[in-house]
Motif scaffolding. Structure first.
Motif, PDB file in Angstrom:
ATOM      1  N   ARG A 177      -9.126  -0.213  10.959  1.00  0.00           N
ATOM      2  CA  ARG A 177      -8.805  -0.468   9.553  1.00  0.00           C
ATOM      3  C   ARG A 177      -9.032   0.808   8.738  1.00  0.00           C
ATOM      4  NH1 ARG A 177      -8.493  -5.351   6.766  1.00  0.00           N
ATOM      5  NH2 ARG A 177      -9.033  -5.313   4.553  1.00  0.00           N
ATOM      6  N   GLU A 204      -3.393   4.673  -0.958  1.00  0.00           N
ATOM      7  CA  GLU A 204      -3.954   3.524  -1.662  1.00  0.00           C
ATOM      8  C   GLU A 204      -3.766   2.286  -0.806  1.00  0.00           C
ATOM      9  OE1 GLU A 204      -0.617   1.816  -4.621  1.00  0.00           O
ATOM     10  OE2 GLU A 204      -1.270   3.842  -5.146  1.00  0.00           O
ATOM     11  N   VAL A 213      -8.827   2.446   4.842  1.00  0.00           N
ATOM     12  CA  VAL A 213      -8.752   2.147   3.415  1.00  0.00           C
ATOM     13  C   VAL A 213      -8.330   3.413   2.682  1.00  0.00           C
ATOM     14  CG1 VAL A 213     -10.490   0.344   3.587  1.00  0.00           C
ATOM     15  CG2 VAL A 213     -11.200   2.671   3.052  1.00  0.00           C
ATOM     16  N   GLU A 214      -8.235   3.301   1.378  1.00  0.00           N
ATOM     17  CA  GLU A 214      -7.833   4.417   0.525  1.00  0.00           C
ATOM     18  C   GLU A 214      -8.647   5.664   0.822  1.00  0.00           C
ATOM     19  OE1 GLU A 214      -8.090   5.229  -4.250  1.00  0.00           O
ATOM     20  OE2 GLU A 214      -7.395   3.270  -3.543  1.00  0.00           O
ATOM     21  N   THR A 219       0.836  -1.186   0.000  1.00  0.00           N
ATOM     22  CA  THR A 219       0.000   0.000   0.000  1.00  0.00           C
ATOM     23  C   THR A 219       0.874   1.240   0.000  1.00  0.00           C
ATOM     24  OG1 THR A 219      -1.820   1.099   1.176  1.00  0.00           O
ATOM     25  CG2 THR A 219      -0.110   0.107   2.521  1.00  0.00           C
ATOM     26  N   VAL A 230      -4.813  -0.740   2.005  1.00  0.00           N
ATOM     27  CA  VAL A 230      -5.437  -0.858   3.324  1.00  0.00           C
ATOM     28  C   VAL A 230      -4.347  -0.987   4.382  1.00  0.00           C
ATOM     29  CG1 VAL A 230      -7.019  -2.191   4.770  1.00  0.00           C
ATOM     30  CG2 VAL A 230      -7.417  -2.059   2.300  1.00  0.00           C
TER      31      VAL A 230
END
Length: 321
Positions: A213, A197, A215-216, A179, A199
């Motif tokens: 968590r 980009e 994400v992008e 990532t 995770v």
């Protein structure tokens, strides 16, 4: 009653002007109209610079070029050029590959104030270090760990599902496989994480709560207190691009207060921008500036906001006229 334009409306109009400017040669009447629009609100010039920079990034991506993009105009320097930061061309001396050290526990890389460094790691990952930053690289056959001891770094991680890539910043732990994300660590502030980009999982060593968590196009703020929850936010791709202008030796502001802008310039320079009057500290500025040119920023801010500048030793003072 005149309704004041929102920042979003100004940015939209600036984008239209920038596209029109790049698509064709403006007539004398068009240039006059553009100049009148820019002069109508101090925020417009900064939005214009940002829109031009965004178009430049698109053009560079399309043509796979790396040369810096500069805004020019006929007839000498203009207010737009000042806000652009005198072309925003980064001097080669502003970006230095410095600070490699080897110790028993692994590789150390660091930058001094105003320096940036791009590092290729043994696994194929790439790290970009911002100003006044330091990392320790501790790789083994079974682990990929980087310790950010101070500053800010962008990590472009090589994919390896068998060996996760971990960044530690104090008690904050960021875990990824493949990532791109940034981690920013400053004294007495929450650790900031931005995912460009892929995770990542963000956690605190002493906390009992599960990892968060990301994400992008998300960011997190991790307080040093283990009892505080990890705060997460959505962030636009344009905002991420603004956050990453430091890789080009630039600083981007959007409706940023002068106090915040002065603090950001202090990260890159020994010279300090001082706001002489608290009444103007909350005035806002928008634009793209050269990180190692606090004088250029002060002049642009003064002209945009109707202020005056004075230099005293290593202090650049912004004050009311």
């Amino acid at each position: 009653m005149t309704v004041k334009e929102s920042s979003a409306e100004i940015e939209q109009q600036a984008t239209l002007w920038a596209a029109r400017f790049d698509a064709t040669s403006l007539s004398a009447a068009d240039r006059k109209e553009l100049d009148a629009w820019l002069a109508g609100d101090s925020r417009r010039m900064g939005a214009w610079a940002m829109a031009r920079a965004a178009l430049a990034r698109v053009e560079l991506a399309q043509t796979d070029r790396q040369a810096p993009y500069a805004v020019t105009s006929e007839g000498g320097r203009s207010r737009r050029q000042l806000l652009w930061g005198l072309g925003a061309a980064v001097a080669a001396s502003a970006i230095a590959a410095v600070g490699l050290h080897i110790a028993d526990q692994g590789l150390h890389y660091q930058t001094a104030k105003g320096e940036m460094l791009r590092v290729a790691l043994p696994d194929g990952s790439v790290v970009n270090l911002n100003t006044a930053s330091r990392i320790e690289v501790r790789f083994t056959a079974h682990t990929r760990t980087v310790i950010l001891t101070r500053g800010e770094a962008l990590f472009d991680v090589a994919k390896n599902k068998a060996i996760p890539f971990v960044v530690e910043a104090g008690d904050t732990r960021v875990r990824a496989v493949g990532t791109a994300f940034t981690v920013r660590r400053q004294e007495n502030r929450a650790v900031g994480v931005i995912v460009r980009e892929g995770v990542v999982e963000v956690s605190q060593k002493r906390a009992v709560t599960p990892p968060v968590r990301l994400v992008e196009n998300m960011r997190a703020a991790v307080d040093s207190a283990a009892s505080m929850p990890i705060e997460t936010y959505r962030i636009s791709p344009d905002a991420i691009a603004q956050e990453l202008y430091w890789r080009e030796g630039k600083i981007a502001f959007r409706d940023t207060t002068l106090a915040q802008a002065a603090a950001e310039f202090a990260r890159y320079n020994e010279e300090k921008i001082v706001i002489a009057d608290p009444a103007i500290a909350q005035e806002t500025i928008t634009g793209l500036f050269v990180a190692n040119d606090p004088h250029g920023f002060a002049k642009a801010a003064a002209e945009s906001l109707g202020l005056a500048t004075r230099t005293e030793g290593d202090r650049i003072i912004l004050r009311p006229i």
